[in-house]
Every structure is written in C-alpha cells, then in structure tokens.
Design a protein around this motif. Structure first.
Motif, PDB file in Angstrom:
ATOM      1  N   MET A 127     -16.360 -22.445  54.856  1.00 36.74           N
ATOM      2  CA  MET A 127     -16.917 -23.311  55.944  1.00 36.74           C
ATOM      3  C   MET A 127     -17.640 -24.356  55.472  1.00 36.74           C
ATOM      4  N   ASP A 128     -17.321 -25.505  56.357  1.00 39.58           N
ATOM      5  CA  ASP A 128     -17.675 -26.627  55.936  1.00 39.58           C
ATOM      6  C   ASP A 128     -19.343 -26.920  56.074  1.00 39.58           C
ATOM      7  N   ALA A 129     -19.889 -26.145  56.804  1.00 44.76           N
ATOM      8  CA  ALA A 129     -21.453 -26.120  57.049  1.00 44.76           C
ATOM      9  C   ALA A 129     -22.211 -24.839  56.564  1.00 44.76           C
ATOM     10  N   ASP A 130     -21.344 -24.136  55.768  1.00 44.46           N
ATOM     11  CA  ASP A 130     -22.006 -22.907  55.190  1.00 44.46           C
ATOM     12  C   ASP A 130     -23.106 -23.320  54.046  1.00 44.46           C
ATOM     13  N   PRO A 131     -24.391 -22.905  54.376  1.00 44.99           N
ATOM     14  CA  PRO A 131     -25.519 -23.623  53.397  1.00 44.99           C
ATOM     15  C   PRO A 131     -25.265 -23.183  52.137  1.00 44.99           C
ATOM     16  N   PHE A 132     -24.466 -21.984  51.953  1.00 48.00           N
ATOM     17  CA  PHE A 132     -24.390 -21.490  50.456  1.00 48.00           C
ATOM     18  C   PHE A 132     -23.147 -22.252  49.782  1.00 48.00           C
ATOM     19  N   PHE A 133     -22.126 -22.480  50.494  1.00 42.83           N
ATOM     20  CA  PHE A 133     -20.954 -23.053  50.305  1.00 42.83           C
ATOM     21  C   PHE A 133     -21.083 -24.549  50.083  1.00 42.83           C
ATOM     22  N   ALA A 134     -21.466 -25.003  51.226  1.00 38.17           N
ATOM     23  CA  ALA A 134     -21.331 -26.597  51.402  1.00 38.17           C
ATOM     24  C   ALA A 134     -22.623 -27.225  50.785  1.00 38.17           C
ATOM     25  N   GLU A 135     -23.671 -26.475  50.839  1.00 36.24           N
ATOM     26  CA  GLU A 135     -24.915 -27.345  50.361  1.00 36.24           C
ATOM     27  C   GLU A 135     -25.657 -26.794  48.903  1.00 36.24           C
ATOM     28  N   GLU A 136     -24.805 -26.042  48.331  1.00 36.06           N
ATOM     29  CA  GLU A 136     -25.291 -25.465  46.879  1.00 36.06           C
ATOM     30  C   GLU A 136     -24.339 -25.816  45.876  1.00 36.06           C
ATOM     31  N   GLY A 137     -23.409 -26.851  46.210  1.00 41.01           N
ATOM     32  CA  GLY A 137     -22.509 -27.327  45.129  1.00 41.01           C
ATOM     33  C   GLY A 137     -21.016 -26.654  45.062  1.00 41.01           C
ATOM     34  N   ASP A 138     -20.751 -25.654  45.779  1.00 41.05           N
ATOM     35  CA  ASP A 138     -19.525 -25.027  45.594  1.00 41.05           C
ATOM     36  C   ASP A 138     -18.538 -25.881  46.094  1.00 41.05           C
ATOM     37  N   VAL A 139     -18.787 -26.425  47.441  1.00 43.11           N
ATOM     38  CA  VAL A 139     -17.799 -27.212  47.792  1.00 43.11           C
ATOM     39  C   VAL A 139     -17.371 -28.508  46.917  1.00 43.11           C
ATOM     40  N   ASP A 140     -18.275 -29.147  46.186  1.00 41.62           N
ATOM     41  CA  ASP A 140     -18.175 -30.055  45.283  1.00 41.62           C
ATOM     42  C   ASP A 140     -17.380 -29.663  44.041  1.00 41.62           C
ATOM     43  N   ALA A 141     -17.553 -28.515  43.447  1.00 44.66           N
ATOM     44  CA  ALA A 141     -16.915 -27.553  42.408  1.00 44.66           C
ATOM     45  C   ALA A 141     -15.460 -27.486  42.912  1.00 44.66           C
TER      46      ALA A 141
END
Length: 192
Positions: A127-141
């Motif tokens: 999810m694009d605003a999931d704090p774990f996925f979008a804000e902890e570097g996962d989406v960047d990876a």
C-alpha cells in the motif's frame, strides 16, 4: 502449475495466510506453508515482531531456509511482510528459483547478495501509505529492484494498511487483496 513456498508475517501462521495458500491450491498450484514461529500466533503485530526479535531475524530466515530443504529447487517463494525475508533470500540465493512474490515488504537486494538473478521474475505488492512499507524504505528497495531486475513489477495500492492481504486481520482490505490475488495467480500461471 507452479510449486509455491509461502512464508507468513509477524502475526504467525494465521487463518488468513492459510486461506490465501488455499486459494492458490484451488487454482491448481502445489503450496507449502511452513510455520516459522513453531506454532505461535500473536494477536498484535508488535507481539509477533517482539518474538521475532527475541529469537533473532537470522533464526527466522534460517527456519525458512530449512523449510525449503527437501523441496524441489524450482519453487516460487512468496512472503508476507516478515516472511519476505526468507522468501527474498531463497529467491536470490537458491539456484533454480522460479519466481518471487513479495507482499507488503521488500529489502534491498544487497541484503542477500549483489544482484537479483536475471532468470527469476518478481512481483512486489504494497500500500502506498502503509507506514511499514512506504515509510521504512521497503518501497524504495522495491523501486530499485524493479529498475535493475530483468522481470520485475511493483504494484502499489491506495491505502495505509499493513497486512491488508490477510483476511483474518482487522487490517484486511478486500478490494486490494482481491487485486493482489488475481495478480499473483496471473504470475503463477506464467511460471513454467
């Protein structure tokens, strides 16, 4: 049909993870769902991640690696959140992997080696605003993986829920989870 090794998230091997695996089975795939928490499930993600920290993330990954022993090399490795760690490691390092499905997490490719294997297709969902996925570097990876891998896709869904694919959790989002399931099944149908 594909053979899939599914790794659960930080709540443990929940009913929702089992139901997801069953959907893959009903579509004709062979599915293995090991329990990385040795029978423990947790009501909160914080408790489950506390358990994972206590036993060590290395131990959780090692349990996932051990679950692959005795299975064919030609597996698709699927992980939900915490389960992405063993799934991604096996997809990157175990010869013969047929694909990787990384749900709600992604770590830098450098975590398990130099480059993503050229013959291993991968999908990442979050999810694009999931704090774990979008804000902890996962989406960047995930974006870096998609830029460098030969066959990689990143799917972002609107919302801020983590573990939105698990039907047994309050964070479940039926619409987004249905899209994930269709894309995962399409991916598996392309695997030889």
């Amino acid at each position: 049909m594909a053979e899939v090794l599914v790794f659960h998230h930080g709540h443990g091997l929940t009913v929702g993870v089992r139901e997801f695996a069953e959907q893959l089975r009903r579509a004709g795939h062979t599915v293995h769902v090991p329990d990385l928490f040795e029978g423990r499930t947790f009501d909160s993600l914080e408790e489950g991640m506390g358990y994972a920290r206590a036993v060590g993330f290395g131990t959780v990954i090692a349990r996932g690696t051990a679950a692959a022993e005795g299975l064919p090399a030609e597996l698709v490795h699927l992980g939900f959140s915490l389960g992405v760690l063993p799934a991604q490691k096996l997809a990157q390092t175990r010869p013969g992997a047929k694909g990787a499905l990384l749900l709600e997490a992604c770590v830098p490719v450098s975590e398990f080696g130099g480059a993503w294997p050229g013959d291993v297709p991968v999908q990442v969902h979050g999810m694009d605003a999931d704090p774990f996925f979008a804000e902890e570097g996962d989406v960047d990876a995930a974006r870096a993986l998609v830029e460098t891998a030969a066959d990689a896709e990143l799917f972002l869904y609107p919302g801020d829920r983590h573990l939105f694919t698990d039907s047994s959790l309050p964070s479940y989002d039926e619409h987004a989870a249905t899209q994930v399931t269709h894309r995962v099944l399409d991916f598996l149908d392309r695997i030889e």
